[in-house]
Design an enzyme around this catalytic site. Structure first.
Site, short mmCIF file in Angstrom:
data_model
loop_
_atom_site.label_atom_id
_atom_site.label_comp_id
_atom_site.label_asym_id
_atom_site.label_seq_id
_atom_site.Cartn_x
_atom_site.Cartn_y
_atom_site.Cartn_z
N THR A 228 0.82 -1.20 0.00
CA THR A 228 0.00 0.00 0.00
C THR A 228 0.86 1.26 0.00
O THR A 228 0.55 2.23 -0.68
CB THR A 228 -0.93 -0.01 1.22
N ALA A 229 1.97 1.23 0.72
CA ALA A 229 2.84 2.41 0.78
C ALA A 229 3.39 2.74 -0.61
O ALA A 229 3.39 3.92 -1.02
CB ALA A 229 3.99 2.17 1.75
N THR A 230 3.83 1.74 -1.35
CA THR A 230 4.33 1.99 -2.70
C THR A 230 3.20 2.42 -3.63
O THR A 230 3.39 3.28 -4.49
CB THR A 230 5.04 0.74 -3.25
N GLY A 231 2.03 1.83 -3.45
CA GLY A 231 0.88 2.24 -4.25
C GLY A 231 0.55 3.71 -4.06
O GLY A 231 0.24 4.42 -5.03
N GLU A 248 -3.24 -3.19 -7.10
CA GLU A 248 -3.61 -4.31 -6.22
C GLU A 248 -2.62 -4.28 -5.07
O GLU A 248 -1.47 -4.70 -5.20
CB GLU A 248 -3.56 -5.63 -7.00
N CYS A 282 -0.90 -11.96 -1.47
CA CYS A 282 -1.65 -10.78 -1.03
C CYS A 282 -3.02 -11.17 -0.48
O CYS A 282 -3.46 -10.66 0.55
CB CYS A 282 -1.81 -9.79 -2.18
#
Length: 474
Positions: A228-231, A248, A282
């Site tokens: 999520t952080a990279t997203g 995703e 995931c």
């Protein structure tokens, strides 16, 4: 030497860096042995890949759905013809065993998803045609797609990204994880035997390359699977060029076992829902909520099943669980389990790694009598350690399942499917499975809720997300 291993080495040699080219050692996470060398590409290679994609894409778009689908089917045949070599590279690089729902399974899924993308119908949709107004919805190619993949299912998720992109008339630039570039390089080399030159390129670089893909003005869409952080960073960096995104992102999937469930009947499904790919998935089951009436029975049945599942080096045919892919992930899992033990939680199985052995092996671990706020529950462990939390009422279980900011998948387990569906409707997740967990299907859309991302993959809806909607009105 084994003939298959010789063939595998031949494919590794075909993707090896040229003499003098920057390279990175790739080591087997099960043994520490050298698998091969991956090229370390930079921004110059990215620009070359973008230029090749821009040159190849117009003719590919003009070819139409039927011709593109035929090429995807040919690519699937090429994958199947090289399946054992690809599976061995994957096992040696990623660590997952050949058997079980692992390396051979993953390569087979690549062929299946290529064929599914080819076969899924997507016709223009007439929205209004009343004699005065006629409006028809079409999906046109976006142009260039950037595909940034993870290390846990490197081949399969790459195909999830490139197959629909190609079907919709796009060209693709792939950036694999630095941990598992060989798998993706080998896969794309095989697939490219069925595709026009330049249409799909792999840029095997570091984070600088990934960041450049998200800002590149020629790339109209980015697909990303990862944290999520990279997203969130991709969302920010893609804003100036208003890229289309399919993200995703991380999950911490909950499973709820209702009091009418049969512990012995569901133990195998619970295990593989949680421990597929040694928990490095995931949409794996990562928090298990069990009603107090059957809590001890479920703990016992799950422990009995888990204790029989062999873990070891992936090329040894008997194993179906492997190591963590990298040391950083091993340390995350080990730290979370140690914190759970320190809090007084009850370890039913595992939690005692043998640190004298080579490889990043963490034993299959089940932890009971654990508080819902414990880090092993509240944080995504992404490894072979499952916390089992007792609940008293369904309302309590649903509240705990929904308490986190992520919502990729979830599951409900019950002898009464209709009752399970009623509970499932209350869970905040992109997919809720009944009496199973993580069973993705190329015909069924898949995507996250809340901070587990947005956009859909698979099926006709997934194809639409790789096209630019266009209304022809008149």
């Amino acid at each position: 030497m084994d003939t298959t291993l010789q063939q595998t080495d031949s494919l590794l040699n075909a993707i090896a860096p040229a003499p003098g080219e920057p390279r990175r050692e790739i080591l087997d996470p099960a043994t520490g042995e050298l698998v091969g060398f991956a090229p370390v590409h930079g921004l110059a290679e990215l620009e070359a890949a973008v230029a090749a994609a821009k040159a190849a894409q117009p003719a590919w778009a003009a070819a139409g759905h039927e011709a593109r689908s035929a090429a995807l089917n040919a690519a699937a045949e090429a994958v199947e013809a090289n399946a054992e070599e690809l599976a061995r590279i994957l096992s040696r690089e990623q660590g997952k065993p050949l058997n079980g729902p692992n390396a051979r399974f993953e390569v087979g899924a690549c062929a299946a998803w290529l064929r599914a993308a080819a076969a899924t119908p997507l016709e223009p949709e007439t929205l209004v045609d009343d004699g005065q107004t006629r409006a028809v919805l079409h999906y046109r190619p976006i142009g260039l797609v950037g595909a940034i993949g993870p290390w846990n299912w490197p081949m399969m998720i790459t195909v999830w990204q490139i197959a629909p992109a190609l079907r919709m008339g796009n060209a693709v630039v792939v950036k694999p994880s630095e941990y598992t570039p060989l798998s993706v390089l080998a896969l794309v080399r095989v697939i490219n035997g069925a595709l026009p030159e330049g249409l799909v390129s792999v840029v095997s670089g570091d984070r600088e390359v990934g960041a450049a893909i998200t800002t590149h003005p020629a790339i109209g869409k980015v697909m990303f699977t990862g944290s999520t952080a990279t997203g969130k960073a991709i969302i920010r960096s893609s804003a100036d060029t208003v890229k289309r995104l399919t993200l995703e992102l991380g999950g911490n999937d909950a499973g709820i076992v209702l009091p009418d469930a049969d512990p012995a009947a569901i133990a195998e499904g619970l295990f593989w829902g949680a421990f597929i790919n040694t928990g490095q998935t995931c949409a794996a089951l990562k928090r298990l909520y069990v009603h107090a009436d059957i809590y001890e029975d479920v703990c016992r049945a799950l422990t009995d099943y888990a204790a029989q599942v062999p873990m070891g080096v992936g090329l040894e045919e008997q194993n179906v669980l492997g190591p963590l892919q990298n040391k950083a992930q091993y340390e995350i899992v080990a730290g979370l389990v140690e914190a759970a033990k320190a809090s007084g939680a009850r370890v039913l199985l595992g939690g005692n790694p043998d640190e004298t052995q080579p490889g990043f092996f963490y034993p299959t671990t089940l932890v009971a009598d654990i508080d819902n706020e414990n880090p092993l529950v509240a944080q995504e462990q992404f490894g072979p350690a499952l916390p089992i939390i007792k609940y008293s009422t369904v309302d309590e279980a649903v509240q705990m399942a929904n308490a986190l900011e992520v919502g990729l998948g979830a599951s409900v387990w019950s002898a009464d499917p209709e009752k399970a569906r009623e509970v499932a409707a209350r869970i905040e997740a992109g997919t809720v499975w009944i009496n199973a967990h993580g069973a993705v299907d190329p015909r069924i859309p898949f995507g996250g809720a809340k901070q587990s991302g947005y956009g859909l993959e698979f099926g006709a809806e997934g194809l639409k997300h790789l096209g630019q909607p266009q209304i022809i009105n008149g």
